[in-house]
Design a protein around this motif. Structure first.
Motif, PDB file in Angstrom:
ATOM      1  N   TYR A 279     -10.085 -15.754   1.815  1.00  0.00           N
ATOM      2  CA  TYR A 279     -10.919 -15.002   0.880  1.00  0.00           C
ATOM      3  C   TYR A 279     -10.674 -13.499   1.033  1.00  0.00           C
ATOM      4  O   TYR A 279     -10.781 -12.739   0.064  1.00  0.00           O
ATOM      5  CB  TYR A 279     -12.395 -15.315   1.098  1.00  0.00           C
ATOM      6  CG  TYR A 279     -12.819 -16.651   0.537  1.00  0.00           C
ATOM      7  CD1 TYR A 279     -13.031 -16.817  -0.829  1.00  0.00           C
ATOM      8  CD2 TYR A 279     -13.027 -17.740   1.376  1.00  0.00           C
ATOM      9  CE1 TYR A 279     -13.427 -18.036  -1.347  1.00  0.00           C
ATOM     10  CE2 TYR A 279     -13.430 -18.972   0.860  1.00  0.00           C
ATOM     11  CZ  TYR A 279     -13.623 -19.121  -0.497  1.00  0.00           C
ATOM     12  OH  TYR A 279     -14.015 -20.334  -1.011  1.00  0.00           O
ATOM     13  N   LEU A 280     -10.339 -13.076   2.246  1.00  0.00           N
ATOM     14  CA  LEU A 280     -10.033 -11.661   2.488  1.00  0.00           C
ATOM     15  C   LEU A 280      -8.555 -11.395   2.238  1.00  0.00           C
ATOM     16  O   LEU A 280      -7.687 -12.086   2.776  1.00  0.00           O
ATOM     17  CB  LEU A 280     -10.367 -11.277   3.925  1.00  0.00           C
ATOM     18  CG  LEU A 280      -9.934  -9.867   4.366  1.00  0.00           C
ATOM     19  CD1 LEU A 280     -10.689  -8.799   3.594  1.00  0.00           C
ATOM     20  CD2 LEU A 280     -10.115  -9.688   5.873  1.00  0.00           C
ATOM     21  N   ASP A 281      -8.280 -10.401   1.415  1.00  0.00           N
ATOM     22  CA  ASP A 281      -6.908  -9.929   1.188  1.00  0.00           C
ATOM     23  C   ASP A 281      -6.901  -8.443   1.528  1.00  0.00           C
ATOM     24  O   ASP A 281      -7.609  -7.658   0.888  1.00  0.00           O
ATOM     25  CB  ASP A 281      -6.509 -10.164  -0.264  1.00  0.00           C
ATOM     26  CG  ASP A 281      -5.080  -9.750  -0.560  1.00  0.00           C
ATOM     27  OD1 ASP A 281      -4.360  -9.369   0.380  1.00  0.00           O
ATOM     28  OD2 ASP A 281      -4.681  -9.803  -1.739  1.00  0.00           O
ATOM     29  N   LEU A 282      -6.112  -8.060   2.533  1.00  0.00           N
ATOM     30  CA  LEU A 282      -6.170  -6.688   3.044  1.00  0.00           C
ATOM     31  C   LEU A 282      -4.776  -6.162   3.341  1.00  0.00           C
ATOM     32  O   LEU A 282      -3.943  -6.859   3.928  1.00  0.00           O
ATOM     33  CB  LEU A 282      -7.008  -6.665   4.329  1.00  0.00           C
ATOM     34  CG  LEU A 282      -7.161  -5.323   5.055  1.00  0.00           C
ATOM     35  CD1 LEU A 282      -7.942  -4.332   4.209  1.00  0.00           C
ATOM     36  CD2 LEU A 282      -7.860  -5.535   6.395  1.00  0.00           C
ATOM     37  N   SER A 283      -4.500  -4.950   2.912  1.00  0.00           N
ATOM     38  CA  SER A 283      -3.290  -4.237   3.330  1.00  0.00           C
ATOM     39  C   SER A 283      -3.693  -2.850   3.796  1.00  0.00           C
ATOM     40  O   SER A 283      -4.765  -2.337   3.445  1.00  0.00           O
ATOM     41  CB  SER A 283      -2.269  -4.141   2.190  1.00  0.00           C
ATOM     42  OG  SER A 283      -2.713  -3.259   1.177  1.00  0.00           O
ATOM     43  N   ALA A 284      -2.829  -2.236   4.604  1.00  0.00           N
ATOM     44  CA  ALA A 284      -3.147  -0.927   5.189  1.00  0.00           C
ATOM     45  C   ALA A 284      -1.893  -0.084   5.275  1.00  0.00           C
ATOM     46  O   ALA A 284      -0.810  -0.581   5.610  1.00  0.00           O
ATOM     47  CB  ALA A 284      -3.760  -1.100   6.575  1.00  0.00           C
ATOM     48  N   VAL A 285      -2.042   1.212   4.987  1.00  0.00           N
ATOM     49  CA  VAL A 285      -0.924   2.154   5.033  1.00  0.00           C
ATOM     50  C   VAL A 285      -1.357   3.392   5.807  1.00  0.00           C
ATOM     51  O   VAL A 285      -2.373   4.022   5.478  1.00  0.00           O
ATOM     52  CB  VAL A 285      -0.459   2.559   3.619  1.00  0.00           C
ATOM     53  CG1 VAL A 285       0.677   3.569   3.706  1.00  0.00           C
ATOM     54  CG2 VAL A 285      -0.019   1.330   2.813  1.00  0.00           C
ATOM     55  N   LEU A 286      -0.584   3.729   6.836  1.00  0.00           N
ATOM     56  CA  LEU A 286      -0.796   4.965   7.591  1.00  0.00           C
ATOM     57  C   LEU A 286       0.058   6.056   6.971  1.00  0.00           C
ATOM     58  O   LEU A 286       1.277   5.919   6.860  1.00  0.00           O
ATOM     59  CB  LEU A 286      -0.402   4.767   9.066  1.00  0.00           C
ATOM     60  CG  LEU A 286      -0.447   6.003   9.961  1.00  0.00           C
ATOM     61  CD1 LEU A 286      -1.866   6.546  10.081  1.00  0.00           C
ATOM     62  CD2 LEU A 286       0.143   5.683  11.342  1.00  0.00           C
ATOM     63  N   HIS A 287      -0.572   7.134   6.543  1.00  0.00           N
ATOM     64  CA  HIS A 287       0.158   8.205   5.884  1.00  0.00           C
ATOM     65  C   HIS A 287       1.065   8.934   6.873  1.00  0.00           C
ATOM     66  O   HIS A 287       0.834   8.934   8.086  1.00  0.00           O
ATOM     67  CB  HIS A 287      -0.809   9.177   5.215  1.00  0.00           C
ATOM     68  CG  HIS A 287      -1.573   8.545   4.082  1.00  0.00           C
ATOM     69  ND1 HIS A 287      -2.637   9.162   3.459  1.00  0.00           N
ATOM     70  CD2 HIS A 287      -1.423   7.344   3.457  1.00  0.00           C
ATOM     71  CE1 HIS A 287      -3.106   8.377   2.511  1.00  0.00           C
ATOM     72  NE2 HIS A 287      -2.385   7.269   2.489  1.00  0.00           N
ATOM     73  N   ASP A 288       2.086   9.577   6.323  1.00  0.00           N
ATOM     74  CA  ASP A 288       3.110  10.178   7.171  1.00  0.00           C
ATOM     75  C   ASP A 288       2.571  11.255   8.095  1.00  0.00           C
ATOM     76  O   ASP A 288       3.126  11.492   9.172  1.00  0.00           O
ATOM     77  CB  ASP A 288       4.230  10.764   6.293  1.00  0.00           C
ATOM     78  CG  ASP A 288       5.062   9.685   5.625  1.00  0.00           C
ATOM     79  OD1 ASP A 288       5.074   8.545   6.136  1.00  0.00           O
ATOM     80  OD2 ASP A 288       5.700   9.977   4.597  1.00  0.00           O
ATOM     81  N   ASP A 289       1.486  11.922   7.687  1.00  0.00           N
ATOM     82  CA  ASP A 289       0.920  12.956   8.548  1.00  0.00           C
ATOM     83  C   ASP A 289       0.140  12.372   9.727  1.00  0.00           C
ATOM     84  O   ASP A 289      -0.282  13.106  10.634  1.00  0.00           O
ATOM     85  CB  ASP A 289       0.037  13.919   7.753  1.00  0.00           C
ATOM     86  CG  ASP A 289      -1.160  13.225   7.101  1.00  0.00           C
ATOM     87  OD1 ASP A 289      -1.393  12.028   7.360  1.00  0.00           O
ATOM     88  OD2 ASP A 289      -1.866  13.891   6.322  1.00  0.00           O
ATOM     89  N   GLY A 290      -0.048  11.051   9.721  1.00  0.00           N
ATOM     90  CA  GLY A 290      -0.792  10.398  10.788  1.00  0.00           C
ATOM     91  C   GLY A 290      -2.272  10.673  10.785  1.00  0.00           C
ATOM     92  O   GLY A 290      -2.995  10.245  11.693  1.00  0.00           O
ATOM     93  N   LYS A 291      -2.757  11.347   9.750  1.00  0.00           N
ATOM     94  CA  LYS A 291      -4.158  11.775   9.735  1.00  0.00           C
ATOM     95  C   LYS A 291      -5.038  10.961   8.791  1.00  0.00           C
ATOM     96  O   LYS A 291      -6.257  11.162   8.762  1.00  0.00           O
ATOM     97  CB  LYS A 291      -4.237  13.249   9.346  1.00  0.00           C
ATOM     98  CG  LYS A 291      -3.552  14.183  10.342  1.00  0.00           C
ATOM     99  CD  LYS A 291      -3.640  15.632   9.895  1.00  0.00           C
ATOM    100  CE  LYS A 291      -2.956  16.564  10.884  1.00  0.00           C
ATOM    101  NZ  LYS A 291      -3.009  17.983  10.435  1.00  0.00           N
ATOM    102  N   THR A 292      -4.450  10.087   8.012  1.00  0.00           N
ATOM    103  CA  THR A 292      -5.230   9.289   7.076  1.00  0.00           C
ATOM    104  C   THR A 292      -4.674   7.873   7.005  1.00  0.00           C
ATOM    105  O   THR A 292      -3.469   7.649   7.143  1.00  0.00           O
ATOM    106  CB  THR A 292      -5.232   9.900   5.659  1.00  0.00           C
ATOM    107  OG1 THR A 292      -3.903  10.319   5.318  1.00  0.00           O
ATOM    108  CG2 THR A 292      -6.172  11.084   5.564  1.00  0.00           C
ATOM    109  N   ILE A 293      -5.567   6.920   6.764  1.00  0.00           N
ATOM    110  CA  ILE A 293      -5.214   5.519   6.588  1.00  0.00           C
ATOM    111  C   ILE A 293      -5.820   5.042   5.279  1.00  0.00           C
ATOM    112  O   ILE A 293      -7.005   5.284   5.016  1.00  0.00           O
ATOM    113  CB  ILE A 293      -5.768   4.631   7.727  1.00  0.00           C
ATOM    114  CG1 ILE A 293      -5.362   5.164   9.096  1.00  0.00           C
ATOM    115  CG2 ILE A 293      -5.296   3.187   7.565  1.00  0.00           C
ATOM    116  CD1 ILE A 293      -6.120   4.501  10.235  1.00  0.00           C
TER     117      ILE A 293
END
Length: 506
Positions: A407-421
């Protein structure tokens, strides 16, 4: 219902190529004429481009757009769309049984691309034409000057070359419906020779060889193996296409079709690895998923109309009206591309305007965003960086397409500056909220910067010209960061979430 997920800063998948958030414009229906181009419209610029549409495309931060086809390209003469407009011929388009006036061609598309802040990906005709025509097209577009075709471009008002960096070697050549359809062996040989010639001109150019039109083709995946066996050493990508629908009116089964996309990518990844090993190659061929979207609402009716009409000019065609259900599903497809970013480097939602598109226009009237616009916008703007491995657990369901669908569909991206996800989360349940806990390991000082949600009681609700903001993202509530650095909160039933987190330090 409870679900858990874990992310770790050190557990990564791949860099997400920004071109995975691309799109597609074909000379089909009203995609071009009264789509991006409508001289005389109140919001048209001096060149006839609709500025209201341009604003919406720029808001997508669209990195690349494929053009001019699609099935259209397999009988297209690019020379018909250059030079003075009043001297351009009107031709019959065999793909969609329409008349093509050629008022927009490669130079106009180059102008529009600059205005839209996007890169061109050009498709060439390898159906009814071949190597020499492709070479001429390349010379016209990319050579600085001093030759017949480059000087002709300058004569047409474009002294500087367009410098197109990526080229599609035909379209859906596995399809019997395609003008100039070829066997895998015939096509693989031709594509290889064209790709080689293009790289004799400029070794830094990228080429895309045609894979299967969809994973239900009888020749799949043998087609990919045969074509790549012939062309592996010269091409950079293999294209895949797939469209989805909820013909069964079974929402949970519809949502599970994202797993079909994942299987497709995994299978062709295996074919690529097989050919690479067979050739003892050090090169990596990646996947260009250059046609994908939801297409089913009026598909049968449109097919009947095409067969019956008498060569109209830019008729309404495939103008799907997307709803909340489609938006949530499209978000799930984008999640697959993020999680398979090691394989998929380019993807193009088909198409951009009017034809199975996130943007609709009314001739002489307004333009508006469809529900599927927003998941693509959030991903394009914030889904760039490094895809993180997501380990999750929680309730699942069984359906016709697959068993144990989470039921859970999740993706995650760490931005190149390392300061935001950036997190892109979906609760597929139709009637139950999800208590979610995401453990973010290796990150400190987490804060929620943005949270937007798309949800509603009526999954069939959609935006229309008279109600253009019925289905739009709203500010999200109910999420928080614990002292231990976990994201917790409730995701309503049938909902899509974009969550942006700031990071103080590692």
């Amino acid at each position: 219902m409870r679900a858990k997920a874990t992310l770790n800063r050190e557990f990564t998948i791949s860099t997400v190529d920004k071109r995975v958030y691309g799109s597609f414009l074909e000379h089909m229906g009203r995609a071009v004429y009264t789509g991006i181009y409508e001289p005389g419209h109140a919001k048209a610029d001096k060149d006839g481009f609709r500025t209201d549409v341009l604003d919406m495309v720029r808001d997508l931060d669209m990195p690349i757009v494929r053009y001019p086809g699609g099935n259209f390209v397999s009988a297209y003469h690019w020379e018909d769309g250059i030079g003075p407009r009043d001297q351009r011929p009107t031709r019959l388009d065999l793909a969609w049984r329409t008349r093509e006036t050629n008022q927009v061609g490669i130079n106009e598309f180059a102008d529009w691309s600059k205005l839209a802040n996007t890169e061109m990906m050009l498709a060439m005709n390898l159906g009814s034409r071949g190597l020499n025509d492709a070479r001429n097209f390349l010379e016209y577009c990319n050579h600085p000057g001093g030759t017949y075709w480059s000087d002709l471009r300058a004569k047409h008002g474009y002294k500087n070359p367009h410098n197109v960096r990526i080229w599609c070697l035909g379209n859906e050549m596995d399809g019997p419906w395609q003008v100039g359809h070829k066997s895998a062996a015939e096509y693989g040989h031709l594509a290889n020779e064209v790709s080689k010639a293009f790289k004799y001109f400029d070794k830094t150019l990228e080429t895309v060889v045609c894979g299967s039109s969809n994973d239900k083709m009888k020749s799949y995946p043998e087609w990919e193996a045969t074509v790549l066996d012939a062309s592996y050493d010269s091409v950079d990508y293999i294209s895949l296409h797939k469209y989805f629908g909820n013909e069964e009116n079974d929402t949970l089964n519809y949502y599970a079709k994202a797993i079909e996309l994942d299987r497709y990518i995994v299978t062709i990844g295996g074919v690529i690895d097989y050919i690479k090993a067979k050739k003892r190659s050090k090169r990596d061929v990646k996947i260009c998923f250059d046609e994908w979207n939801v297409w089913y609402h009026d598909r049968k009716e449109d097919g009947e109309r095409i067969a019956s009409w008498d060569w109209p000019e830019a008729p309404p065609l495939l103008e799907e009206l997307y709803n909340l259900e489609d938006a949530i599903f499209v978000a799930s497809l984008i999640n697959v591309f993020i999680r398979r970013s090691d394989r998929v480097k380019i993807a193009c939602m088909a198409q951009l305007v009017n034809v199975i598109a996130p943007i609709l226009t009314k001739a002489g009237g307004p333009a508006w965003r469809q529900s599927i616009y927003y998941p693509l916008q959030f991903a394009s703007k914030y889904g760039r960086g490094t895809a993180l491995t997501v380990s999750s657990s929680g309730p699942t369901y069984d359906c016709e397409v697959a068993q144990d669908v989470p039921y859970l569909d999740l993706s995650a991206v760490l931005h190149d500056d390392g300061k935001t996800i950036a997190l892109f989360a979906i609760n597929r349940s139709l009637d139950e909220a999800m208590d979610l806990s995401v453990d973010l390991q290796g990150f400190k000082g987490l804060k929620i910067v943005q949270h937007h949600v798309m949800t509603g009681e009526d999954l069939k609700a959609r935006n229309a010209v008279e109600n253009q903001e019925r289905i739009v993202p709203r500010p999200g509530t109910g999420l928080s960061i614990t002292d231990e650095g976990a994201l917790i909160g409730a995701l309503p039933a049938k909902s899509y979430h974009f969550i942006l987190l700031s990071v103080a330090s590692a």
